[in-house]
Design a protein around this motif. Structure first.
Motif, PDB file in Angstrom:
ATOM      1  N   LEU D 726      -5.216   1.253  -0.791  1.00  0.00           N
ATOM      2  CA  LEU D 726      -5.475   1.532  -2.203  1.00  0.00           C
ATOM      3  C   LEU D 726      -6.962   1.570  -2.493  1.00  0.00           C
ATOM      4  CD1 LEU D 726      -2.593  -0.619  -3.643  1.00  0.00           C
ATOM      5  CD2 LEU D 726      -2.702   1.867  -3.508  1.00  0.00           C
ATOM      6  N   GLU D 728      -9.291   2.677  -0.632  1.00  0.00           N
ATOM      7  CA  GLU D 728      -9.935   3.940  -0.254  1.00  0.00           C
ATOM      8  C   GLU D 728      -9.637   5.046  -1.265  1.00  0.00           C
ATOM      9  OE1 GLU D 728      -8.652   5.376   3.589  1.00  0.00           O
ATOM     10  OE2 GLU D 728      -6.565   4.843   3.233  1.00  0.00           O
ATOM     11  N   LEU D 729      -8.596   4.875  -2.060  1.00  0.00           N
ATOM     12  CA  LEU D 729      -8.250   5.916  -3.028  1.00  0.00           C
ATOM     13  C   LEU D 729      -9.133   5.874  -4.271  1.00  0.00           C
ATOM     14  CD1 LEU D 729      -4.344   5.852  -2.854  1.00  0.00           C
ATOM     15  CD2 LEU D 729      -5.924   7.336  -1.633  1.00  0.00           C
ATOM     16  N   GLN D 730      -9.528   4.695  -4.674  1.00  0.00           N
ATOM     17  CA  GLN D 730     -10.476   4.552  -5.790  1.00  0.00           C
ATOM     18  C   GLN D 730     -11.487   3.510  -5.356  1.00  0.00           C
ATOM     19  OE1 GLN D 730     -10.917   6.451  -8.218  1.00  0.00           O
ATOM     20  NE2 GLN D 730      -8.988   7.293  -8.983  1.00  0.00           N
ATOM     21  N   PRO D 731     -12.504   3.942  -4.641  1.00  0.00           N
ATOM     22  CA  PRO D 731     -13.367   2.986  -3.950  1.00  0.00           C
ATOM     23  C   PRO D 731     -14.572   2.502  -4.748  1.00  0.00           C
ATOM     24  CG  PRO D 731     -13.806   5.203  -3.185  1.00  0.00           C
ATOM     25  CD  PRO D 731     -12.766   5.324  -4.261  1.00  0.00           C
ATOM     26  N   ALA D 732     -14.694   2.872  -6.003  1.00  0.00           N
ATOM     27  CA  ALA D 732     -15.863   2.396  -6.739  1.00  0.00           C
ATOM     28  C   ALA D 732     -15.590   2.402  -8.232  1.00  0.00           C
ATOM     29  CB  ALA D 732     -17.075   3.286  -6.448  1.00  0.00           C
TER      30      ALA D 732
END
Lengths: 183, 306, 306, 866
Positions: D726, D728-732
């Protein structure tokens, strides 16, 4: 005749012998591929579960092999989710066995600058003592309560757990019991 | 080879090479008009196929931080924000401050499992093969990481995994042979193992809105035709099937799409052709060039020893 | 292509004729070993042919030295190839199948034949034994030589990289000519001037053909070929032109008289041919990186079809 | 979803409830209208057939506009409104509407800043003694069941709806000014968009068609959140969309068992089954408690059986008639002992110990700094979670440690981090958003020290009881006499969750599992841990664990799990039939009166007494359910009617009326009273407010800000930011802004920006997108800044916590904070680091507050608005 057998399995031979002259199909298939099985078919048992994230309540199937979860996916039987999951639900196993999951109690003493090890039993004992002390030190007899202890959390927990929390806290006179419903 | 020179609707080694073991050709129909961009497909795919996490890079490209298909991403959801109406006769947003209404296209991309697959054709080891389901699979026990399939794919689907090998997969400790990275090529297998157990692929199973539909390709094509008809009747802007046509340059996709704009908008080639469509012609040309080289070298001997 | 028109992702989406400017086809994953292999493979193949004709006309020195050069190159080639593999320990999987659709598969078998033949011949030559076997091996090597020298052109042409695939008519010719030029130049260096006439003429003639073919190829490629003017492909191209041209000129003007000039000229030609392989190699990467080279021709093709 | 029109408002359903959204998509494919009204164009908007963008926090203006549209154009469902709602009821003539008093309803006490609801009562009905003091802090949707209504049917009503003081006419007058133009100017949407939505709703309501609303925390998290939901209730009652298939108002809740944790509350103010906790200033004994809380009609009339059965479940043999069933053992609460009150107490050092289980207040709660500072004042803290969340690590890893405000050497809090079990490591049930109790079975044993909360609280209780067993103290009697015996199993002695749910479901004196709550007794012969869950363990079968596939049942799937109450899937479904008991239409039939069998029947379990005929009229002295007429479907209400006008149960008015959010750049277009006068505001120094509207200093924080979730993460991130797939899907952490705002403030797509309020400043990556719409309000273009709130300092992906920017102004009914609409400033670049951060926030705030001092605004409802 092992070597001959091996030779007869040589895809190059199979290619021309078994009618796959371009070598694109079955001739190129390896033994592993031929015998492949989905790991969910090899599970020791399957637990029927519910997704732990939002309140839609999608059903999950949890596959277990040798005491470890090998796969979590949707349970098609559910009238709510029909086997489907969102990315969070689909990542349930990744959450369950993720690299940052904690498995040991950690203790930080007052003014301490790092975590220390502590056994689970000692921790339980110490917490029980803290509650008893805080309660005794600040008891409001008129209202049968203590305002020096609070408990937070519940929306991610089971009904049965919420029940024990409310029951225990009420028994102890802890009224500041709250959860995410307020948030 | 002749089959490749003139693409037809049926793959070269399926179903014939499987005889009785052949199964109906299975595929995906990805209908982007109902895709909510949740990325459940990406995660379900990774969970099932035990694909490693491969980096946390924020791209700013709308909500897409996976960017493209590759060795560690076998489903990829594209996000396109546009000032275009979703339907041709209104609908969408008509707020005062926006000259044009917005739409937000989302598309779950995947290996196309082409009828004529460049990757499969060029693979020198037979690691890539056409399965009994008519799908195209890389065999992880065979692939030697030659990398030929990577540029052969017209869609840029395949890639080499550069992440470290797993502990139980240690490299030989010999010069040249001692590579520490995984080094193999990976892509969508259409959950070959699940299919063998009679289960639907992980992405299609998870998909909350049935944007990813799995089934026998014939049925999917029929369903897609009906769907397109409905969307056209409802005046959806740009609705088109992509890869459904068995007469296209790759003989049609085993995993095809309903798009709401031109393919290139989603990062897909507008008119893909399998490179091996020209392989016969290329071999002829090579043979002539080789012969010419013989003649040329011979010609160098005209004029004596010095 | 996709300029952030007003700085917003939505504006990008509206104008997008690619997906955030991301590549559609993947860049190859091949490492520097590969262009060097192209060079050595070509050298080996063309040297085998040169050797055979030298033997036929009785030029012993030229024959012997080209045999050794070819055999040596036939050893270097496979080492480079294995080194490039992601899974070198699985190099032998190249001989699992024989696939006519895969130039790499065909090439592997050709290389196996060529390498075995040339090295058998070279070993027997050095040992001075089994002459009939040696002659047979030389014959095989000579036959395998031209395909070995040219297949690599088809190998890269049989991909979806626009600048390679669209050059499928020229590439085997270009690589064949470059191979011949390399073999000639190497022999011109290795053989005393008064016995190196055929080698020199081959080097000069093939160099001219190489330069001409590259020019023809770039022109015919048009829009797609513009990568040859840019970045690394451009630099290597210019180096190649300069070295090959200067080397060939030197060989032509002084190669007959001066061994030093022959060595210098031959070396320059060799360097030029290495640079040529690099130019073509890098052009493939550049072509893959910019989605325009995929989208624009395909769109035109689609439009032309109607 | 059998709806013909679905209005999603205050919810981003596609993103936050993707799997539930499949039903919306199916409805859309069947031709239903799907409307999304929201400040942002989200993944939900992308799927909608219509999107209407509005300014964050202006939903009541929009909804009020729809009410006005219905009333002005005669679009209400006349028969339904007259029979099933309180529209004909005549209200006390002393009632004064907010429209006539510049934003204040009658009964406002400017000293106490509270309403008294005496004048909101039905004409001729005496408000009971407690009526001036409505139920305290109840959860939305369950408040105001009419405990204070006096006996019997409302004495005065006008069936023609013409009486000037009948609810219908009051409603009509109240919403008269909510014209399409008013909606457009307040919400910033176009008149066309508004009219489209209003018309579609009306078109798709009536006998043949139904419309539904879906909302989530986009409605609840405001200083008038409850009233937003009430506004939708008014619409749905007028259109006849409650209790009918495809109708209703669907609350989409965010946590697996957030419904369960409200039903069986880990909440301060209620006991299981929405029974009131005892207050410091009321009910001295059980009899008084029952009198104060019992309604004259409906199922709340049986409250005595619920409370006594609960006390029996908790204190078993110790609870006897003679000792009031241990009623005295229940602790008493104040008006507000809710979460943010506790945090403020903690901040002042008044709380010594804190147990946090499966929640991450350091990131998830408003004004993170206040929360973290509060933790540093504790003597001890127990954090139970799967990973080391920010709440556990606050003492060495927090913005305050970064600024130097806190340091480990100065924090005396003793911290216990206890690793928890995941859902696959324990048995138990979650109650989902449709009130369905679903069991999950343990798949594997927890590893090492990981334990379930069931284990933790059970063994903690056991240890405490063991340590206190010799105690003679009065205060220890309730804990020592508590029924705390559950069978355990396995090496770790895990208590049986099934035994617990059996206790919750209830048993009779012989130990027989109870089948339904109507069997509960007030004489001590039954015990039941939560009356609304009574029957979940009927016949000693765990009905929550039923997993009969949906394809083996009809679409209501009554044999999949178990819904409270009594396995009813649709509440108040008596309303799906007309007053005579016939379905309103063939197309929308669900439950109807079968004249031959003399009972209610249908495809769902009737949420009505099975054998009460439609023409039943109660005697004057009828009590409880018997007091509800056969044609009054709302059986939890004392009068059996749906309330358009709420005489009691709400702290901030009997009808929704438009107020601006606590912080907003605008004045109230209707009233001098800008914001909800009854909203709760905090008094701690650490929670300062931005100047608002046209106050001097407001231009320091000129933009509307809203916070939200993304599909890829869950709430404060404890379960997702630590999960690779998860992360890596919204990393920031990022901030969404419109290109105009980006230009205005010099923000560059992909670069950093700093967002600042009077509380704090955070940094985020800039995502420039047209989806974040500016709005034209009052002729002024105002930008909105969008912030997801998942991030914190720990996990695989880290970033600024949006909640650090929020304030602690709350809804007065449920004490929920306002996260969805406030003000902020945004500047290019990263935020200052270390001590410079505090300096940056403070200097800007001081500038703003000094400017405000020159001309602070005063509102009628209070001496100072902010």
């Amino acid at each position: 005749m092992e070597p001959l057998k091996t030779l007869s399995r040589w895809p190059l031979l199979r290619q021309f012998r078994d009618g796959d002259p371009l070598g694109l199909g079955q001739a190129a298939q390896s033994e592993r591929s031929r015998n492949l099985k989905p790991r969910i078919d090899e599970a020791d048992h399957t637990a029927r579960s519910i997704c732990p994230f939002c309140a839609v309540g999608c059903a999950q199937l949890v596959y277990v092999k040798d005491g470890e979860v090998t796969q979590i996916e949707g349970d098609p039987a559910s009238p709510i989710s029909r086997g489907r999951l969102c990315p969070k639900g689909a990542a349930s196993k990744n959450m369950h066995d993720g690299p940052l999951r904690e498995y040991k109690v950690k203790y930080r003493r007052p003014y301490g600058t790092s975590w220390e090890e502590l056994s689970l039993d000692d921790a339980m004992d110490m917490i029980a003592d803290r509650i008893i002390e805080a309660r005794a030190a600040d008891w409001d007899e008129q209202n049968r309560r203590t305002m020096s202890i609070a408990n937070l959390g519940g929306a991610t927990l089971d009904n049965e757990e919420n029940y024990l929390i409310k029951k225990l806290c009420t028994g102890l006179g802890i009224v500041q019991v709250e959860n995410q419903a307020r948030i | 080879m002749s089959a490749l020179a003139q693409p037809t609707g049926s793959p070269a080694a399926w179903p014939d090479t499987y005889g009785d073991e052949a199964k109906p050709r299975m595929g995906f129909f990805t209908d982007t008009s109902v895709c909510i961009g949740c990325k459940a497909c990406e995660v379900a795919c990774k969970e099932w196929n035990l694909i490693p996490e491969d980096g946390r890079l924020w791209t700013g490209e709308s909500y897409d931080n996976t960017s493209e298909l590759g060795a560690n991403t076998w489903r990829h959801v594209a996000f396109v924000e546009q000032r275009k109406p979703l339907k041709l006769d209104g609908g969408g947003e008509t707020a005062e401050l926006d000259a044009e209404p917005l739409r937000w296209l989302m598309e779950s991309d995947v290996c196309k499992h082409c009828t004529h697959a460049g990757c499969l054709d060029v693979c020198p080891t037979g690691s890539l093969f056409r399965t009994e389901y008519g799908t195209v699979v890389v065999q992880e026990d065979i692939c030697n990481g030659c990398g030929y399939c990577v540029p052969a794919c017209p869609f840029g689907v395949l890639d080499k995994r550069h992440l470290p090998r797993k502990a139980d997969d240690a490299p030989l400790s010999l010069p040249l042979l001692g590579k520490k990275e995984d080094g193999r090529v990976w892509k969508c297998t259409l959950c070959y193992d699940r299919l063998k157990g009679g289960h639907e692929p992980a992405c299609a199973k998870a998909c909350p809105t049935d944007s990813i539909q799995f089934g026998p390709l014939d049925e999917l094509r029929e369903r897609a035709d009906q769907r397109l008809e409905k969307l056209r009747a409802e005046r959806w802007n740009g609705a088109q099937l992509y890869g459904r046509d068995p007469d296209d340059g790759v003989g049609g996709f085993g995993a095809f799409f309903l798009l709401l704009d031109e393919p290139e908008v989603y990062g897909l080639p507008p008119d893909p052709v399998v490179p091996t469509a020209h392989v016969a012609e290329m071999w002829r040309n090579t043979a002539i060039a080789a012969a010419a080289m013989l003649v040329g070298v011979a010609a160098a001997f005209v004029g004596g020893r010095s | 292509m996709s300029h952030h028109h007003d700085g917003s992702i939505t504006a990008v989406g509206t104008q997008m004729d690619s997906y955030y400017g991301r590549p559609i086809v993947k860049e190859p994953v091949w490492q520097p070993e590969i262009p060097f292999y192209f060079f050595f493979g070509g050298l080996a193949g063309a040297s085998g042919v040169l050797h055979a004709f030298a033997g036929l006309v009785g030029n012993k020195t030229l024959a012997r030295r080209t045999l050794l050069i070819g055999a040596a190159a036939d050893i270097v080639g496979p080492i480079l190839l294995v080194s490039d593999l992601g899974r070198p320990e699985r190099a032998l999987n190249m001989f699992r199948v024989f696939k006519v659709t895969s130039p790499m598969s065909v090439g592997s078998w050709v290389l196996l034949v060529s390498g075995s033949a040339s090295n058998t011949a070279a070993a027997l030559e050095l040992m001075g034994k089994l002459k009939p076997v040696k002659v047979a091996a030389e014959f095989v090597s000579a036959l395998a030589g031209p395909p070995l020298a040219t297949y690599t052109g088809t190998l890269i042409a049989d991909t979806s990289i626009p600048v390679w695939h669209e050059a499928r008519h020229e590439l085997p010719w270009l690589f064949g000519a470059s191979a011949a030029s390399s073999a000639g130049a190497a022999a011109a260096i290795a053989v005393p001037v008064d016995e190196a006439g055929p080698a020199r003429r081959l080097a000069i003639g093939a160099s001219v053909v190489t330069l001409g073919l590259k020019e023809v190829m770039q022109r015919r490629l048009g829009f797609v070929g513009e990568v040859y003017e840019k970045e690394e492909a451009g630099s290597y191209g210019r180096i190649s032109k300069l070295c090959t041209g200067a080397g060939a000129a030197l060989l032509a003007l002084a190669g007959k008289r001066s061994r030093a000039a022959a060595v210098a000229g031959g070396s320059l030609v060799l360097a030029g041919e290495v640079a040529l392989r690099w130019s073509v190699f890098r052009a493939g990467f550049q072509s893959a990186r910019d989605p325009r080279y995929v989208v624009v021709p395909q769109r035109e093709r689609k439009a032309a079809r109607g | 979803m059998n709806s013909d029109c679905i209005v999603i408002m205050g919810s981003n359903m596609a993103e936050n409830h993707p799997v539930g959204f499949q039903w919306v998509m199916e409805a859309r494919e069947r031709g239903a209208e799907v409307i999304h009204v929201d400040p942002r164009f989200t993944r939900t908007s992308a799927m909608a057939t219509k999107f209407a963008g509005i300014r964050a926090g202006t939903d009541i203006a929009f909804l009020g506009g729809i009410v006005n549209y219905i009333l002005e154009h005669g679009r209400w469902f006349d028969e339904y409104v007259k029979s099933y709602t309180n529209a004909p009821v005549i209200i006390d003539d002393k009632y004064v509407d907010a429209e006539d008093a510049d934003g204040l309803f009658s009964g406002w006490d400017p000293e106490k800043k509270k309403y008294s609801n005496e004048t909101w009562q039905y004409m001729g009905m005496e408000a009971k003694a407690s009526a001036g003091q409505p139920p305290k802090g109840e959860q939305s949707g369950h408040g105001g069941h009419g405990g204070g209504l006096s006996h019997g049917e409302p004495p005065e009503e006008d069936e023609t709806l013409q009486h000037p003081n009948c609810v219908f006419q009051i409603l009509k007058r109240h919403y008269k000014r909510y014209t399409p133009e008013f909606v457009s100017e307040t919400c910033g949407c176009s008149v066309e968009d508004f009219l489209y939505v209003a018309e579609k709703l009306c078109e798709n309501s009536g006998r043949e068609r139904t419309s539904a609303f879906a909302y989530a925390v986009g409605w609840t998290q405001h200083t008038f959140g409850v009233q937003m939901i009430r506004a939708a209730c008014v619409i749905q009652l007028l259109l006849g969309n409650i209790g009918r298939p495809g109708g209703g108002i669907m609350a989409l809740r965010g946590h697996a068992s957030i419904q369960g944790s409200t039903d069986i509350p880990t909440l301060y103010n209620i006991l299981p089954g929405y029974l009131q906790m005892k207050h410091t200033d009321d009910a001295k004994n059980l009899k008084e408690y029952i009198e104060e809380n019992t309604a004259p009609g409906g199922w709340w009339a049986k409250l005595d059986t619920y409370i006594v059965s609960l006390l029996k479940a908790w204190w078993g043999p110790f609870a006897t008639e003679a000792n009031d069933y241990c009623f005295d053992y229940l602790p008493r609460i104040d008006d507000d002992n809710s979460n943010y009150w506790t945090v403020q107490q903690m901040l002042q050092g008044r709380v010594k110990g804190y147990i946090v289980a499966g929640e991450n207040p350091a990131v998830g709660s408003s004004n993170g700094r206040v929360n973290r500072l509060a933790l540093s004042k504790l003597d001890w803290l127990v954090v139970r979670d799967l990973v080391e969340i920010e709440t556990a690590a606050f003492w060495y890893d927090s913005p305050e440690v970064e600024t130097g405000e806190l340091s480990p050497e100065q924090i005396g809090t003793e911290v216990f981090f206890m690793p928890a079990s995941t859902h696959v490591e324990k048995d138990g049930s979650f109650t989902n958003t449709q009130r369905l109790l679903q069991w999950h079975f343990k798949a594997v044993e927890p590893k090492e020290d990981c334990r379930s909360e069931l284990w933790f609280y059970y063994h903690l209780g056991k240890k405490i009881r063991e340590k206190l067993k010799e105690s003679q103290e009065d205060r220890d009697k309730p804990i020592l006499e508590l029924q705390w015996h559950y069978p355990t199993s396995g090496q770790i002695e895990e208590p049986s969750a099934e035994a617990v749910i059996a206790e919750i479901s209830g048993r009779d004196a012989t130990g027989q599992a109870l089948a339904a709550y109507k069997l509960l007794r007030a004489d001590g012969t039954t015990s039941c841990g939560c009356w609304i869950y009574c029957g979940v363990y009927a016949e000693d079968e765990n009905k929550a664990a039923r997993k009969k596939p949906h394809w083996e049942q009809n679409y209501t799937a009554l044999e999949w799990a178990w819904a409270w109450p009594a396995n009813r899937r649709l509440l108040y479904n008596r309303a799906s039939a007309d007053p005579d008991g016939k379905p309103w239409s063939e197309r929308k039939k669900l439950v109807w009166w079968d004249d031959e069998q003399k009972k209610w029947t249908g495809t769902d379990t009737p949420d009505f007494e099975e054998e009460k005929p439609p023409d039943y009229v109660p005697d004057d002295d009828a009590e409880g359910p018997d007091a509800i007429r056969g044609d009054h479907p709302f059986i939890m209400q004392a009068d059996g009617r749906g309330w358009l006008f709420v005489p009691q149960g709400l702290q901030d008015g009997p009808m929704p009326t438009y107020y601006e959010p606590h912080e907003s750049p605008f004045d109230n277009p209707l009233y001098a009273q800008r914001a909800n006068p009854a909203r709760q505001v905090s008094t701690v120094d650490e929670d300062p407010y931005n100047p608002v509207a046209n106050e001097p200093g407001a231009d320091e924080y000129p933009f509307v800000m809203t916070t939200y979730r993304l599909t890829e993460h869950h709430t404060a991130g404890g379960m997702t930011r630590f999960t690779p797939y998860l992360s890596e899907l919204q990393p920031a952490m990022f901030v969404e802004v419109h290109p105009e705002l980006a230009r205005e403030r010099g923000l560059t797509h992909g670069e950093w920006a700093t967002i600042v309020t009077a509380r704090s400043a955070i940094e985020a990556r800039v995502l420039v997108t047209d989806r974040m719409r500016p709005v034209k309000v009052d002729g002024r273009v105002t930008h909105q800044v969008g912030l997801p709130y998942h991030w914190g300092s720990r996990g695989l992906t880290t970033g600024g916590s949006a909640n650090d920017l929020l304030h602690l102004a709350l809804d007065p009914n449920v004490h929920i904070m306002e996260t969805k609409g406030l003000t902020c400033d945004i500047q290019p670049g990263r935020r200052p680091k270390g001590a410079a951060l505090a300096e940056f926030v403070t200097s800007k705030r001081d500038r703003a507050l000094r400017a405000r001092e020159t001309a602070p605004r005063v509102e009628p409802g209070s001496e100072r608005s902010t």
